[in-house]
Every structure is written in structure tokens, then in C-alpha cells.
Write a protein that holds these residues in place. Structure first.
Motif, PDB file in Angstrom:
ATOM      1  N   GLN A   1      24.800 -39.910 -76.345  1.00 46.58           N
ATOM      2  CA  GLN A   1      23.609 -40.736 -76.135  1.00 46.58           C
ATOM      3  C   GLN A   1      22.560 -40.497 -77.212  1.00 46.58           C
ATOM      4  O   GLN A   1      21.844 -41.425 -77.602  1.00 46.58           O
ATOM      5  N   LEU A   2      22.478 -39.256 -77.693  1.00 44.62           N
ATOM      6  CA  LEU A   2      21.538 -38.972 -78.777  1.00 44.62           C
ATOM      7  C   LEU A   2      21.919 -39.710 -80.051  1.00 44.62           C
ATOM      8  O   LEU A   2      21.059 -39.954 -80.917  1.00 44.62           O
TER       9      LEU A   2
ATOM     10  N   GLY B   1      19.757 -46.325 -67.676  1.00 47.83           N
ATOM     11  CA  GLY B   1      20.291 -46.202 -69.033  1.00 47.83           C
ATOM     12  C   GLY B   1      20.430 -44.799 -69.555  1.00 47.83           C
ATOM     13  O   GLY B   1      20.514 -44.605 -70.773  1.00 47.83           O
ATOM     14  N   ALA B   2      20.468 -43.810 -68.677  1.00 49.89           N
ATOM     15  CA  ALA B   2      20.666 -42.424 -69.109  1.00 49.89           C
ATOM     16  C   ALA B   2      21.603 -41.734 -68.126  1.00 49.89           C
ATOM     17  O   ALA B   2      21.248 -41.553 -66.954  1.00 49.89           O
ATOM     18  N   ILE B   3      22.796 -41.380 -68.580  1.00 47.01           N
ATOM     19  CA  ILE B   3      23.786 -40.720 -67.729  1.00 47.01           C
ATOM     20  C   ILE B   3      23.698 -39.211 -67.941  1.00 47.01           C
ATOM     21  O   ILE B   3      23.709 -38.729 -69.076  1.00 47.01           O
ATOM     22  N   ALA B   4      23.613 -38.461 -66.841  1.00 45.91           N
ATOM     23  CA  ALA B   4      23.481 -37.000 -66.957  1.00 45.91           C
ATOM     24  C   ALA B   4      24.778 -36.336 -67.352  1.00 45.91           C
ATOM     25  O   ALA B   4      24.784 -35.368 -68.118  1.00 45.91           O
ATOM     26  N   CYS B   5      25.909 -36.837 -66.836  1.00 50.92           N
ATOM     27  CA  CYS B   5      27.165 -36.144 -67.112  1.00 50.92           C
ATOM     28  C   CYS B   5      28.354 -37.071 -66.954  1.00 50.92           C
ATOM     29  O   CYS B   5      28.473 -37.775 -65.947  1.00 50.92           O
ATOM     30  N   LEU B   6      29.233 -37.071 -67.947  1.00 49.25           N
ATOM     31  CA  LEU B   6      30.544 -37.687 -67.811  1.00 49.25           C
ATOM     32  C   LEU B   6      31.424 -36.696 -67.072  1.00 49.25           C
ATOM     33  O   LEU B   6      31.545 -35.548 -67.488  1.00 49.25           O
TER      34      LEU B   6
ATOM     35  N   SER C   1      13.139 -39.892 -71.000  1.00 50.17           N
ATOM     36  CA  SER C   1      12.245 -40.636 -70.111  1.00 50.17           C
ATOM     37  C   SER C   1      11.722 -39.738 -68.998  1.00 50.17           C
ATOM     38  O   SER C   1      12.344 -38.732 -68.633  1.00 50.17           O
ATOM     39  N   VAL C   2      10.595 -40.126 -68.432  1.00 49.78           N
ATOM     40  CA  VAL C   2       9.999 -39.350 -67.348  1.00 49.78           C
ATOM     41  C   VAL C   2      10.915 -39.346 -66.122  1.00 49.78           C
ATOM     42  O   VAL C   2      11.109 -38.317 -65.472  1.00 49.78           O
ATOM     43  N   GLY C   3      11.513 -40.497 -65.820  1.00 50.61           N
ATOM     44  CA  GLY C   3      12.385 -40.586 -64.659  1.00 50.61           C
ATOM     45  C   GLY C   3      13.596 -39.689 -64.763  1.00 50.61           C
ATOM     46  O   GLY C   3      13.962 -39.004 -63.794  1.00 50.61           O
ATOM     47  N   PHE C   4      14.244 -39.673 -65.935  1.00 47.72           N
ATOM     48  CA  PHE C   4      15.423 -38.833 -66.103  1.00 47.72           C
ATOM     49  C   PHE C   4      15.040 -37.355 -66.057  1.00 47.72           C
ATOM     50  O   PHE C   4      15.733 -36.547 -65.446  1.00 47.72           O
TER      51      PHE C   4
ATOM     52  N   PHE D   1      11.048 -35.196 -71.473  1.00 49.62           N
ATOM     53  CA  PHE D   1       9.793 -35.963 -71.325  1.00 49.62           C
ATOM     54  C   PHE D   1       9.238 -36.419 -72.674  1.00 49.62           C
ATOM     55  O   PHE D   1       8.025 -36.509 -72.861  1.00 49.62           O
ATOM     56  N   ARG D   2      10.152 -36.716 -73.602  1.00 48.89           N
ATOM     57  CA  ARG D   2       9.766 -37.278 -74.888  1.00 48.89           C
ATOM     58  C   ARG D   2      10.524 -38.600 -75.083  1.00 48.89           C
ATOM     59  O   ARG D   2      11.636 -38.608 -75.612  1.00 48.89           O
ATOM     60  N   PRO D   3       9.942 -39.711 -74.627  1.00 51.04           N
ATOM     61  CA  PRO D   3      10.624 -41.010 -74.712  1.00 51.04           C
ATOM     62  C   PRO D   3      11.051 -41.332 -76.143  1.00 51.04           C
ATOM     63  O   PRO D   3      10.379 -40.981 -77.111  1.00 51.04           O
TER      64      PRO D   3
END
Length: 495
Positions: free
Chosen positions: A251-252, A211-216, A309-312, A299-301
Motif C-alpha cells: 500500500q505504501l 481503502g486501507a487493509i490492515a492485513c492480508l 488516516s485518522v480512522g485507520f 495519523f499522517r494522511p
């Protein structure tokens, strides 16, 4: 236990921890490919539906005379309602025949192709795009905006595959699969093709899941009007990575970004190391800038988005800091060799066996996502980490085999030579970075392209990208000129 042995043990533990931390890129890659199969169950297709909003296409163009005509022609041939598609070419004060070509297309397709001329150019891609956005968003007809590059060629069904996701109002933007599409491929474009399979078809599918895309992708991103208005109706101009920053900002605001792997867009990619270096240096510097701009995000969910998220965060920083991990790991291994040689040998084997497993699984998985690219670039898929890394993986898997080979060539392993060989193996990361840097230096010399290619195959395409990342650190630290460096395109896409 004596004081000295206690101190040596403490040092060994410390350096062991340092080395283990430097395996985070391998762990991150493994997590990505463990997540990837979940895309079959966790995706956006359940909320997608046939949807054909009025789309205004914005093409920033600066001296694109060789490619702009075919790009417009292919857009006019898309499987999309004719009344729902308008093409706006923002001419960034071009000095070639771009204005004449676009003007002729506009004359032949009145109302469908529009030529927007900027008298003052050279301010950057984001400023050029904003000139177009000012026009299209002022018209209530516009329900969605497709931002693309002048050289890309869309598959006929790609736009409707993108637009179906906008049927869900929670989706702010959709991006396509940018595939390497040059008609005159060489070893470098084949490496790029494999990179795009890994970095898009694999990585962005995983990002769909989390659920988090780095770049379009800058060459193909379809935004809803609401998404653009939510971020101020403008593309951010304070960074070289305007596409990534736009992705973050949407996304923000709580909107979902989606990667559509079946919307294929072909792009012309650099055939030389120098061309690739200039292209990727801008991307890398942009990511360095964004890391600082969004320093309070990492790293601030959040309940609004998954960027914190930690994973992103792990995925972002293991790519951004990969050269640092490579160098620090080498230093840690050398220190461990000096303090506890037996432990260093064990750690070396564990690290490279892990890397070998992740490499084989990820590559076998990736090439199946795009079988055509896999068949065409199978050599580059095998050699992606470089011949040197493949040898180290083999040595880690079969250490006695390496000793046997040395014995056969008259170089039997002794205690002294064992330390020398170990030091060389542990330093392979920095050596590969220097080798990739050397490839760029020798490429323009007589016969240099051949030897540069040999270096890339030996040191690895990944090491080449890491060398460019190191250069981005240096350029940002020196605050070097950050003007829009245009990648030369001559119309080599096999449409």
C-alpha cells in the motif's frame, strides 16, 4: 465555591475525560459497523473481471506431513485453468514424512507440483517464503503468486474469485476469508469462528470501504507479480508479522489491497487455550513490532495510501492498546467514585449501555454475514463479551432490577455495600484479564479444561485475546525469543 470543592470538581472533570478517552474502542467498533453497509456501494467489484493469470502457489512447509497432501490435492481440483497453476512446496528442512509426500505428489503431477527443499530450516516463515519467491519470480511464466499455509483448504471457486480483482492493475494483492473449518469443533474453535466473522467479514469489508487493509491473511494472499517486485521481490524478515508488513509495504507503494469475502478458505484452528495463546502471541508481538517500525506513518494522511488516516489509526491502536484502555478505564472509574460517586454511577451506566448497544448491533450484523457459523456458534456469539460483561450491561440498563435481586437474596443495598459493588463493577476489566490468564494456567490440570472453559465464558473471549496482548507487551519488553512457533496441525479441516 471553596478551594477544596474546586479541586474536587477539577479532579472529577479530569477523571471523566480519562474514562471517556477509554471508550475509544467502543467508538471505533461503532464506526466500523456504521461503515459496513457502505460496502454494498463502495467496493471493487465494478473493476473486477474474469482474469486468469499464471499463478505460482508457494506453500511453506515444516513437518506438515499430516496436512500437506490434502492441501495439494484440493489445489489441483480448483476451478482454474490447468496450464495457469503451479504449486511450489518449500520444505523447510522437515524431519517427518513431508518430503516423501510432496515428492510423490510431484511425481504424479510433473510440472504442476514442485518440491523445493531447504537444507537449513528454522529461520522463520518469511525466509522460507523468500526461498520460493527466488525461484518463481526468476521464471517469466509467473504473473501472480498465491501465498498460503500448508493446512488450509481452498473452496473450488476461491482462486478465480481472488484473481478477478487483479484484472485491475492498481490492485497489488487480494486476500480471502479464512473461516474456521475444524471437523471436531469445541467451544474454543467456535469462539474463533465468531471472531473470524467479526474480524474478517465485517472488519475487512469496512477496510475495503475506507481503502486501507490492515492485513492480508497469511493463509491466503494472492499478489500480482508487479506488487511483489515493487516491494523488492521479498517478504520482510524483520518482524513476526510478515503478512501484515507485506500488506503495508504494498500500500505504501500506491497499490490497492482488496478483501474478497466470497473466496472461502477453511483453516484448522487450535482447540486449546495454550495452542491459541502461542499462535496469537506471535501475531500480537508482530503488531507491536510494526507499530514501532511504522511510527512515522500513524495519523499522517497521504495521497498515496490511506494507512495514515485518522480512522485507520484509531482502528489499529484501539485493538493494539485495548488492555491498556481496560485497565486505565477501571482506574479512572475508581478515582471518579472516590471524588464524585453520583457522577461515576452515571458514567458507568452510559459506558455499559453504549457497549451493550454496539455489542448487540455488531453481533446481530456479523452472524448474518456467515449464517452457517452463526447457527453453529450462536452460544459463543451471545457469550463473546463474557457472562460478567453481559451482567454489567443488564445492570446498567436495569439498575433497579439488580437492587431487587439483592434484596430477594437477603443482601439489601446500603450506602456502604453500594460503594463495594460499584468498585467491583469498575474493576471488572482487569479482573476479566486475570481470569483469562488463569484459564491458561489451569487448563492442563486434571479437570482443568472444563474449568478453563467456564472462565472463558465468564470473562469473555475478548478478554482472553487481551490477556495474550498483555503477554506480547511483556515478551517484547524482555526481548524474548521470537523464533517461528509452529501451530500444530493434524488435518482436522472438514473439507
Amino acid at each position: 465555591m471553596t478551594a477544596v470543592s474546586w479541586w474536587e470538581a477539577s479532579l472529577a472533570v479530569f477523571f471523566l475525560i480519562v474514562v471517556l478517552v477509554c471508550t475509544l474502542p467502543v467508538i471505533s467498533t461503532a464506526m466500523q459497523f456504521l461503515t459496513l453497509p457502505m460496502h454494498a456501494l463502495r467496493n471493487h467489484y465494478g473493476k473486477a473481471a474474469p482474469h486468469h493469470p499464471n499463478v505460482a502457489v508457494i506453500i511453506p512447509a515444516w513437518n506438515e506431513g499430516l496436512v500437506i497432501g490434502p492441501a495439494i490435492d484440493r489445489l489441483l481440483q480448483l476451478e482454474y485453468p490447468t496450464s495457469g497453476l503451479r504449486i511450489f512446496v518449500v520444505d523447510d528442512a522437515s524431519t517427518d514424512d513431508t518430503p516423501a509426500i510432496v515428492a510423490s505428489k510431484a511425481q504424479a503431477n510433473p510440472g504442476r507440483v514442485v518440491h523445493l527443499r531447504r537444507d537449513k530450516g528454522g529461520e522463520g516463515k518469511a525466509h522460507t517464503l523468500n526461498h520460493g519467491l527466488d525461484v518463481v519470480l526468476a521464471d517469466e511464466w509467473t504473473e501472480a503468486v498465491l501465498i498460503m499455509d500448508a493446512d488450509v483448504i481452498f473452496a473450488r471457486n476461491s482462486l478465480r474469485k481472488l484473481s478477478r480483482h487483479l484484472a485491475d492493475e492498481k490492485v497489488g494483492a487480494v486476500t480471502a476469508y479464512i473461516a474456521e473449518g475444524s471437523s471436531d469443533r469445541n467451544y474454543l474453535t467456535r469462539f474463533i469462528g465468531i471472531e473470524y466473522v467479526i474480524g474478517q467479514l465485517a472488519s475487512r469489508r469496512s477496510q475495503n470501504v475506507t481503502g486501507a487493509i490492515a492485513c492480508l491473511a497469511g493463509g491466503a494472499q494472492l499478489h500480482s507479480r508487479a506488487n511483489l517486485e515493487a516491494i523488492g521481490g521479498r517478504i520482510p524478515t524483520g518482524t513476526l508479522a510478515e503478512d501484515t508488513m507485506t500488506t503495508f509495504e504494498g500500500q505504501l507503494q500506491g497499490r490497492r489491497m482488496v478483501f474478497e469475502p466470497y473466496a472461502v478458505v477453511l483453516a484448522e484452528e487450535p482447540r486449546t487455550i495454550d495452542g491459541l495463546w502461542k499462535q496469537r502471541l506471535r501475531w500480537a508481538r508482530g503488531n507491536v513490532q510494526l507499530t514501532s517500525i511504522y511510527r512515522k506513518l500513524w495519523f499522517r494522511p497521504s495521497r498515496v495510501h490511506n494507512l495514515g488516516s485518522v480512522g485507520f489509526g484509531l482502528s489499529w491502536f484501539t485493538v493494539l492498546l485495548l488492555p491498556v484502555f481496560m485497565v486505565v478505564a477501571s482506574i479512572g472509574m475508581l478515582a471518579l467514585l472516590a471524588v464524585h460517586s453520583e457522577l461515576s454511577e452515571f458514567v458507568f451506566r452510559v459506558m455499559w449501555i453504549s457497549a451493550a448497544c454496539v455489542y448487540m448491533v455488531s453481533m446481530l450484523f456479523s452472524v448474518q454475514l456467515d449464517p452457517q457459523t452463526g447457527r453453529r456458534s450462536w452460544r459463543e456469539a451471545v457469550m463473546f463479551p463474557g457472562l460478567g460483561a453481559l451482567i454489567l450491561m443488564s445492570i446498567a440498563l436495569f439498575p433497579s432490577g439488580f437492587a431487587w435481586v439483592l434484596d430477594q437474596v437477603g443482601l439489601p443495598v446500603t450506602d456502604q455495600s453500594r460503594v463495594v459493588w460499584a468498585a467491583f463493577f469498575y474493576l471488572w476489566g482487569p479482573i476479566a484479564l486475570l481470569g483469562a490468564w488463569l484459564a491458561r494456567i489451569i487448563e492442563p490440570l486434571p479437570g482443568g479444561r472444563f474449568f478453563a472453559g467456564v472462565l472463558v465464558y465468564t470473562c469473555g473471549y475478548g478478554s482472553l485475546l487481551c490477556a495474550i496482548t498483555v503477554d506480547s507487551y511483556i515478551k517484547e519488553w524482555r526481548r524474548a525469543d521470537a523464533s517461528w512457533i509452529k501451530t500444530e496441525k493434524i488435518g482436522r479441516v472438514a473439507s
